[in-house]
Design a protein around this motif. Structure first.
Motif: not given
Length: 815
Positions: A506-507, A509, A546, A549, A552, A554, A640
């Motif tokens: 998904k992501n 970094s 990233h 992301d 996650e 916030n 992720s």
């Protein structure tokens, strides 16, 4: 006579098989726990006790204190050794620096060893403090010159297989491709247990040819590194107050302006050699073995003591309860001339026989327990340690103590019977003896009840810790670390590009540590608000644009920094509140002073837990790779996944590893870390405590209920005619069962009333170690109380219903 005593003792044991079995089970459980836990205490307490003048050997450590709290470091500043080496209070001062080479090569046989551990840079003083046996080389000359090394016998066998120590002297090893070092000595590995596990000792001047050159040439008083260790041997007439004063004077003399500004303090302390194995503040040198804990050993010892006491109480209760059944035997013995001393000897012999039988079973059970309790058992502890003369002597002493504790009071009671009264059948059970049995039964069930309540509440807290939202994504996130020697970013970027072709990801970094880890990077920070200056300690995590992301995180206000190297901050809510901002938006655009440089705040992220829930959330900032021109702080690729099912994760992880091997073809150093597993490791100790309590609870309930069963059997056997009469007169099964159960259930209820405040006090104290904790739910107390009563009722009813169901004709037939 003694042979006759044991023969009669064996006959009595076989005559009362049920009571004997209950006694043996209770004592076996208690002795097994005592044997294994005693073995652990012996094992851990004998580390580094063999060194000559060990009571005069100390490690110098550093304690830090600041407005944020206290911190400890096993290392010292590199400058300290030079400052104290001529102090008359020290006989020898030996510093060493722990380092892990990338690789070591033996060109003669074309062998290569990657990342060898337990390598130190040191000098001759190290071998003056610790008395190693030299197998080859001159002890007085080794490590006096640059580019020389002393190897342990074990490490020498790895580098130079099938060669004698004398043949290895003069051979050359190549460190990190360019450093040629000559072997000048071989020492024997310590045979005894030790925390000084080093295998390679490189001469200290050699360090100037490594990446650490500048650190040693420009020694900084305000830089403390755990790799920089200092061991001292104090003189026989050492003045410890003078030593501490000298340490304190050096701290004040070299205290930095920043330390004064931010109210930070430092102190050098002497840590005794005997404390190194147990003190978790400073740690040991082989972290893979885990740190021994005095508090854990103490708790284990208490568990063993309680279980042993429960077994002894069963013995006392059942033997005193059976006293009347052996009254005629005692009366006849006294009539035939037996003295009270001889009778006590007879009964103590019976007790010893049961204890000895239990000890044999306990030794067999101990081997199994060592495997079951592997989480508590130190690495290296083996069953063969029971062969130690000290352990054998300790077991003999323990058996004698248990024999006396279990058998002496029953022996006094039995031997006290009056011969005339016994033979006339005028024997009555004393009220005091009945009361004692009740007290002991209450004590047993109090211990069991405390264990039940503690188990439920500790389990509730651990479930709370593991299920509480950490403030970031923890499931289906992994971190893949690059090879330890890699300092460039190029291969990581290639790796990331290839990973992007995997559709399940998904992501991605590139960054430093994940949001929660055991590592800490901090700096002093200040913020000027008008005339008011706010100073605090600020923690850092590093990541690219990233990073938020992937985990996650916030973002409450502002933005992420524009690129990976620009000096901008994304702070957490706690840091914003510390600086006095009422809303996240207020912080945007403000400047923070770091190392005399203004750095702007460009974003505010929601708080998350950087450590376990034992600690509060600290001021933190997410930053980029600020020092990339010198070295990259980005050492991991965080990933992720789209799908969290176990099958998809397994397939995706296999692809990630294959891509890694295609990029890093020259290394097998593949390290992957799951975020949820990291969080679980925060609570290893708590999970161990939970496991310990589970076992303790089960065993204590088993012993207590077995003891209760024995008393119920004895009571129902004595009241068998009463039960028969009541049935003939029309009493129902329920009425008879209630009559027989009532007395014992009252004792269990009293035990619950006594245990509840004890358990509450203990658990409440334990919970104080956590910044975030669950509530002590009183319904759990009621559940545990009901559970204990239920256990007792099942045990009691099993026998009372059998007695109540018996045909009254059989019980009333004979007088």
């Amino acid at each position: 006579m003694i042979k006759n005593y044991f023969k009669i003792a064996w006959r009595n044991i076989m005559k009362h098989k049920v009571f004997s079995l209950i006694n043996v089970i209770g004592l076996t459980i208690g002795l097994s726990a005592s044997f294994v836990i005693g073995l652990m205490v012996f094992y851990d307490s004998t580390f580094d006790t063999f060194h000559k003048d060990g009571d005069r050997i100390y490690r110098v450590v550093t304690d830090f204190s600041s407005p944020e709290g206290q911190y400890h470091n096993s290392g010292v500043t590199l400058s300290l050794e030079e400052a104290i080496k001529n102090n008359s209070n020290f006989e020898t001062v030996g510093g060493f620096y722990i380092e892990r080479p990338t690789k070591v090569e033996n060109k003669d046989n074309n062998s290569e060893f990657k990342w060898p551990n337990f390598v130190i840079f040191t000098d001759q003083n190290y071998f003056k403090i610790f008395n190693y046996k030299f197998l080859a080389g001159d002890k007085t000359e080794v490590l006096s010159k640059p580019n020389t090394v002393v190897l342990s016998e074990k490490r020498a066998a790895d580098y130079f297989p099938k060669m004698k120590p004398s043949e290895i002297i003069g051979k050359t090893l190549v460190y990190n491709d360019s450093l040629n070092i000559t072997v000048t000595g071989i020492v024997e590995n310590f045979k005894e247990r030790t925390d000084f596990v080093f295998e390679e000792f490189i001469s200290q001047p050699t360090i100037l040819q490594t990446r650490l050159r500048q650190n040693f040439l420009n020694k900084n008083w305000n830089n403390t590194n755990s790799a920089s260790q200092l061991i001292v041997k104090v003189s026989e007439s050492a003045n410890f107050e003078a030593i501490q004063k000298r340490f304190d004077d050096l701290v004040l003399e070299h205290r930095s302006e920043d330390a004064k500004k931010y109210n930070n303090f430092r102190a050098f302390k002497l840590q005794p050699l005997s404390d190194i194995h147990f003190n978790e503040n400073y740690g040991i040198y082989d972290w893979s073995k885990g740190q021994a804990s005095k508090s854990l050993l103490t708790n284990l010892a208490l568990v063993a003591l309680f279980l042993l006491l429960l077994g002894c109480i069963n013995f006392i209760n059942l033997n005193t309860a059976q006293a009347s059944q052996r009254a005629k035997e005692i009366g006849i013995r006294k009539t035939l001339g037996s003295s009270r001393k001889q009778l006590i000897g007879q009964f103590m012999g019976e007790t010893f026989l049961l204890v000895f039988l239990s000890s044999i079973l306990s030794l067999l059970l101990s081997k199994w327990l060592i495997n079951v309790f592997s989480d508590f058992i130190p690495e290296g502890l083996e069953f063969e340690l029971f062969k130690s003369p000290l352990i054998i002597l300790s077991i003999i002493v323990l058996l004698l103590v248990v024999t006396i504790l279990s058998g002496f009071y029953p022996a006094l009671v039995l031997s006290k019977f009056n011969a005339v009264s016994v033979l006339k059948n005028h024997l009555s059970v004393g009220e005091n003896k009945v009361k004692l049995r009740k007290y002991l039964t209450v004590f047993q069930f109090t211990i069991a009840q405390v264990f039940i309540i503690a188990t439920l509440l500790v389990g509730k807290q651990i479930n709370y810790l593991l299920s509480k939202d950490m403030g970031f994504k923890t499931n289906a996130v992994v971190s893949v670390y690059s090879p330890r020697a890699e300092s460039e970013l190029s291969k990581k970027e290639i790796y990331v590009q290839k990973l992007k072709t995997i559709s399940q990801i998904k992501n991605i970094s590139i960054g430093g540590n994940p949001p929660a880890s055991f590592s800490t990077s901090t700096s002093n920070a200040s913020f000027v608000d008008g005339e008011k200056e706010i100073a605090t300690e600020l923690q850092f995590i590093q990541g690219d644009t990233h990073y938020l992301d992937v985990f996650e995180l916030n973002l409450l206000a502002g933005r992420v920094y524009r690129n990976d190297t620009i000096r901008e901050l994304v702070i957490n809510e706690t840091f914003g509140k510390t600086l006095g901002f009422k809303t996240p938006q207020e912080a945007i655009g403000k400047n923070i002073v770091l190392s005399e440089e203004n750095v702007p705040i460009v974003g505010v992220m929601a708080d998350f837990h950087q450590r376990s829930l034992k600690t509060d959330i600290e001021p933190m900032a997410l930053v980029g790779d600020w020092y990339r021109d010198r070295f990259s702080q980005f050492q991991a690729i965080h990933i992720s996944f789209k799908n969290e099912s176990s099958e998809n994760l397994k397939s995706t992880l296999s692809k990630i590893e294959n891509v890694y091997k295609s990029v890093y073809t020259e290394t097998e150093d593949y390290r992957v870390q799951f975020m949820d597993e990291t969080i679980e490791t925060f609570y290893n100790r708590e999970q161990k405590i939970s496991k310990l309590l589970n076992w303790s609870t089960g065993l204590s309930i088993l012993i207590s209920c077995l003891g209760l069963l024995g008393l119920v059997i004895y009571t129902t056997n004595r009241r068998v005619k009463e039960i028969g009469v009541r049935k003939v007169l029309g009493a129902s099964l329920l009425q008879i069962n209630t009559l027989l159960c009532k007395e014992f259930l009252i004792l269990v209820t009293i035990a619950f009333i006594v245990a509840s405040p004890i358990a509450y006090y203990g658990i409440n104290n334990w919970l104080q170690d956590f910044a975030y904790k669950t509530n002590i739910s009183f319904w759990l107390f009621l559940v545990s109380g009901c559970a204990m009563i239920l256990f007792a009722l099942i045990v009691i009813s099993a026998k009372t219903l059998q007695a109540a169901n018996a045909n009254p004709v059989n019980s009333l037939r004979s007088e």
